[in-house]
Design a protein around this motif. Structure first.
Motif, short mmCIF file in Angstrom:
data_model
loop_
_atom_site.label_atom_id
_atom_site.label_comp_id
_atom_site.label_asym_id
_atom_site.label_seq_id
_atom_site.Cartn_x
_atom_site.Cartn_y
_atom_site.Cartn_z
N SER A 92 0.79 -1.45 0.21
CA SER A 92 0.39 -0.16 0.52
C SER A 92 0.28 1.82 0.10
O SER A 92 1.66 1.40 -0.45
CB SER A 92 -0.99 -0.22 1.24
N VAL A 93 0.49 1.82 1.23
CA VAL A 93 1.29 3.82 1.61
C VAL A 93 2.80 3.75 1.21
O VAL A 93 3.63 4.30 1.07
CB VAL A 93 0.93 4.55 1.70
N TYR A 94 3.13 2.35 1.94
CA TYR A 94 4.43 2.01 1.90
C TYR A 94 5.09 1.86 0.42
O TYR A 94 6.38 2.37 0.38
CB TYR A 94 4.60 0.75 3.00
N THR A 95 4.92 0.70 -0.22
CA THR A 95 5.05 0.50 -1.42
C THR A 95 5.46 2.27 -1.85
O THR A 95 6.43 1.96 -2.67
CB THR A 95 4.52 -0.72 -2.13
N TYR A 96 4.03 2.58 -2.19
CA TYR A 96 3.79 3.61 -2.98
C TYR A 96 4.45 4.85 -3.02
O TYR A 96 5.15 5.70 -3.46
CB TYR A 96 2.17 4.19 -3.47
N ALA A 97 4.70 5.20 -1.80
CA ALA A 97 5.63 6.21 -0.94
C ALA A 97 7.29 6.56 -1.34
O ALA A 97 7.95 6.90 -1.54
CB ALA A 97 5.47 6.46 -0.12
N GLY A 98 7.78 4.81 -1.13
CA GLY A 98 9.11 4.43 -1.34
C GLY A 98 9.43 4.36 -2.43
O GLY A 98 10.50 4.87 -2.58
N ARG A 99 8.91 3.93 -3.56
CA ARG A 99 8.72 4.03 -5.07
C ARG A 99 8.72 4.79 -5.88
O ARG A 99 9.43 5.00 -6.60
CB ARG A 99 8.84 2.50 -5.75
N GLY A 100 8.40 5.83 -4.95
CA GLY A 100 7.08 7.30 -6.21
C GLY A 100 8.04 7.95 -5.46
O GLY A 100 7.97 8.95 -6.33
N ILE A 101 8.99 8.13 -4.65
CA ILE A 101 9.04 9.58 -4.49
C ILE A 101 10.73 9.10 -3.26
O ILE A 101 11.74 9.23 -3.92
CB ILE A 101 8.57 10.28 -2.55
N ALA A 102 10.69 8.51 -1.97
CA ALA A 102 11.89 7.76 -1.87
C ALA A 102 11.96 6.43 -0.83
O ALA A 102 10.93 7.10 0.03
CB ALA A 102 12.70 8.72 -1.91
N ALA A 103 13.01 5.93 -0.62
CA ALA A 103 12.09 4.96 0.32
C ALA A 103 12.98 5.15 1.55
O ALA A 103 12.19 4.77 2.75
CB ALA A 103 14.00 3.72 -0.23
N PRO A 104 12.89 6.29 2.32
CA PRO A 104 12.92 6.38 3.40
C PRO A 104 11.92 6.61 4.02
O PRO A 104 11.26 7.39 4.74
CB PRO A 104 14.35 8.06 3.95
N VAL A 105 11.00 7.99 2.72
CA VAL A 105 9.57 8.55 2.81
C VAL A 105 8.68 7.25 2.88
O VAL A 105 7.64 7.68 3.82
CB VAL A 105 8.98 9.68 1.61
N GLY A 106 8.97 6.13 2.37
CA GLY A 106 8.05 5.11 2.19
C GLY A 106 8.32 4.52 4.05
O GLY A 106 7.13 4.40 3.92
N PHE A 107 9.25 4.52 3.99
CA PHE A 107 9.18 3.96 5.90
C PHE A 107 8.61 4.72 6.55
O PHE A 107 7.72 4.18 7.42
CB PHE A 107 11.00 3.87 6.15
N LEU A 108 9.05 6.14 6.46
CA LEU A 108 8.18 6.56 7.00
C LEU A 108 6.25 6.23 7.01
O LEU A 108 4.79 6.70 7.91
CB LEU A 108 8.13 8.02 6.93
N ALA A 109 5.59 6.09 5.39
CA ALA A 109 4.23 6.43 5.15
C ALA A 109 3.87 5.05 6.09
O ALA A 109 3.00 5.39 5.98
CB ALA A 109 4.62 6.79 3.43
N GLY A 110 5.02 3.69 5.46
CA GLY A 110 4.78 2.68 6.16
C GLY A 110 3.78 3.08 8.17
O GLY A 110 3.52 2.06 8.31
N TRP A 111 5.14 3.57 8.62
CA TRP A 111 4.89 3.17 10.07
C TRP A 111 3.88 4.60 10.35
O TRP A 111 3.18 3.78 11.31
CB TRP A 111 5.89 4.28 10.15
N VAL A 112 3.61 5.26 9.56
CA VAL A 112 2.72 6.16 10.14
C VAL A 112 1.36 4.93 9.64
O VAL A 112 0.63 4.87 10.69
CB VAL A 112 2.43 7.04 9.11
N ILE A 113 1.18 4.56 8.96
CA ILE A 113 -0.04 3.69 8.21
C ILE A 113 0.13 3.02 9.00
O ILE A 113 -1.42 1.13 9.57
CB ILE A 113 -0.38 3.07 6.48
N LEU A 114 0.96 2.09 9.63
CA LEU A 114 0.69 1.00 10.42
C LEU A 114 0.31 1.77 12.04
O LEU A 114 -0.64 0.16 12.60
CB LEU A 114 2.36 0.47 10.80
N LEU A 115 -0.11 2.53 12.19
CA LEU A 115 -0.53 2.97 13.13
C LEU A 115 -2.01 3.19 13.25
O LEU A 115 -3.29 2.22 13.84
CB LEU A 115 -0.80 4.59 13.22
N ASP A 116 -2.71 2.82 11.49
CA ASP A 116 -3.77 2.58 11.16
C ASP A 116 -4.65 0.98 11.10
O ASP A 116 -5.39 0.52 12.04
CB ASP A 116 -4.72 3.48 9.59
N TYR A 117 -3.46 -0.16 10.43
CA TYR A 117 -3.59 -1.11 10.84
C TYR A 117 -3.66 -2.00 11.62
O TYR A 117 -4.17 -3.02 11.72
CB TYR A 117 -2.96 -1.79 8.95
#
Length: 471
Positions: A92-117
């Motif tokens: 999901s957002v982890y993959t899209y932000a990581g590959r669409g922007i940069a891997a560190p951003v993907g990690f933070l996006a994945g970390w944040v959406i973990l709060l949801d999931y």
């Protein structure tokens, strides 16, 4: 030797091998399976449980709150569809932000959406267990909690096809209950039991104000969370990426239509309208009281039990599946412990991640059950985590398509993501203070972990980044 459904990518797609991964999950889900999964995740009867809260927050214009909420989420669904085409992988957002922007951003996006999931299953189990305890007081809430968790874990362990079959059964059951309520409700309206004008659930000049309505949208939007979970099944879908994206948009549209219709009817029948507007619905029984007013006690019990089963089994079943795929995707990139990436050799599911989600749900559920504010606190945190991660999703669309690949599709790759970003930013800014504080604390912890990775020389990286091209 693997069967074609397990190893081959959907027709017209290059598969995950193009991104440096091995196809490990079983490709067996059809477009209908994906659509049903999204609907079950959103729960077609989700408004049953939060009707009173949205009614008060919207000044009685509950249908309007859901219309605006659906419109707001539509922009997010469009962004998901675009990124699913570019990167047809779990995460999901982890993959899209990581590959669409940069891997560190993907990690933070994945970390944040973990709060949801990670919190969603615990929230669902807690709400359902509390509802069942109210009907069967002799059985403690923790017994229901453990029962729901064990049942869902077994179903998810047996494979995604078993989960898909259970989804179909539960969707049919929910639709039958909803149909019964609507028929009885319309008959009650025909008999003159309604309150106010026919259009009052959509617009009431005596209570209308934009801040009021958008405040209600921040609550109603919780019902729409789940369509994005379809993206977690990208590596288990046998459809091409266009149909994967369309299944998200269609699931959102169908759920939104059902939400508007049922809340419209309920808003016209709600007894004690003035009291509900003034005092709210702290017990969460406003919809069931409305059902009893419309058709009798049997309808109240039916809608309440249906809500408990839908949240505690159907919804939490797919939530657990989606969360395990997120943990699997992050572990595969060595951004979470590697044991979470283990796939069962027979059932083709991320088995350790599935068990971890169950354990976390159990611990969180039991803890939150001991707090008076457990359900409201979990709800606000889930909402905050999802909305914040969606902000990163919209940015990733613009960066990947427009900035990096020079797209001139201004609507899908610039205007729609920008509008979706601004709407969600407004929701995040107006979220509950407690959710903001805890949400930003969680984000800060993720930033500290990321900084620690850099200090230890383990900068986040994603496989085959140099081979990716725009769709």
């Amino acid at each position: 030797m693997s069967s074609p459904s397990e190893a081959s990518p959907p027709a017209g797609d290059a598969g995950v091998e193009r991104f440096g991964y091995k196809q490990e999950l079983q490709r067996s889900l059809s477009y209908v399976d994906l659509l049903i999964y999204g609907l079950i995740f959103m729960v077609p009867i989700a408004p049953f449980g939060i009707f009173g809260s949205v009614f008060q927050a919207s000044g009685g214009m509950v249908a309007l709150a859901y219309v605006i909420g659906m419109a707001a989420m539509a922009f997010t669904a469009l962004s998901y569809a675009q990124m699913a085409r570019a990167f047809p992988m779990a995460g999901s957002v982890y993959t899209y932000a990581g590959r669409g922007i940069a891997a560190p951003v993907g990690f933070l996006a994945g970390w944040v959406i973990l709060l949801d999931y990670v919190l969603v299953p615990a929230l669902l189990y807690l709400v359902a267990s509390a509802a069942m305890t109210s009907f069967v007081p002799a059985v403690p809430i923790w017994v229901w909690l453990i029962g729901f968790i064990v049942l869902n874990t077994v179903v998810n362990y047996l494979g995604i096809e078993m989960t898909a079959r259970m989804n179909k059964i539960m969707l049919i059951a929910e639709m039958i209950v909803l149909a019964i309520f609507l028929v009885v409700g319309l008959v009650a309206l025909a008999q003159g039991k309604g309150h106010g004008g026919a259009l009052s659930p959509l617009f009431d000049s005596s209570t209308f104000s934009w801040p009021l309505v958008f405040g209600a949208v921040s609550v109603a939007v919780l019902s729409f969370l789940g369509f994005d979970g379809i993206s977690m099944l990208a590596e288990e879908s046998r459809e091409n990426t266009r149909r994967l994206g369309r299944s998200m948009v269609m699931a959102l549209a169908l759920a939104g239509a059902l939400f508007v219709v049922q809340t419209w009817v309920a808003a016209l029948l709600a007894p004690g309208r003035d009291e509900l507007l003034a005092k709210g619905d702290p017990a969460g029984t406003a919809f069931y009281d409305t059902a009893e007013y419309a058709g009798g006690h049997w309808l109240s019990v039916l809608t309440a039990v249906a809500t408990a089963v839908a949240w505690g089994f159907a919804n939490s079943l797919v939530a657990q599946a989606a969360t395990s795929r997120l943990l699997f995707a992050m572990a595969r990139d060595r951004q979470l412990p590697s044991f979470l990436r283990k796939v069962h050799p027979r059932h083709k599911v991320p088995v350790n991640a599935t068990f971890v989600v169950a354990a976390v749900s159990l611990v969180l559920g039991l803890y939150m059950a001991s707090r008076d504010d457990g359900i409201p606190l979990l709800s606000s945190l889930v909402n905050f985590g999802a909305m914040t991660a969606f902000l990163a999703l919209h940015v990733s669309v613009v960066v990947h398509y427009v900035v990096r690949n020079g797209s001139r599709d201004w609507w899908r790759h610039l205007a729609a993501p920008a509008i979706g970003f601004l709407i969600l930013l407004y929701v995040v800014i107006n979220a509950k203070v407690a959710a903001q504080v805890l949400g930003f604390v969680w984000l800060a912890i993720g930033a500290i972990i990321l900084a620690g990775s850099y200090l230890m020389g383990r900068r986040p990286t994603l496989s085959a980044m140099t081979t990716e091209v725009a769709e």
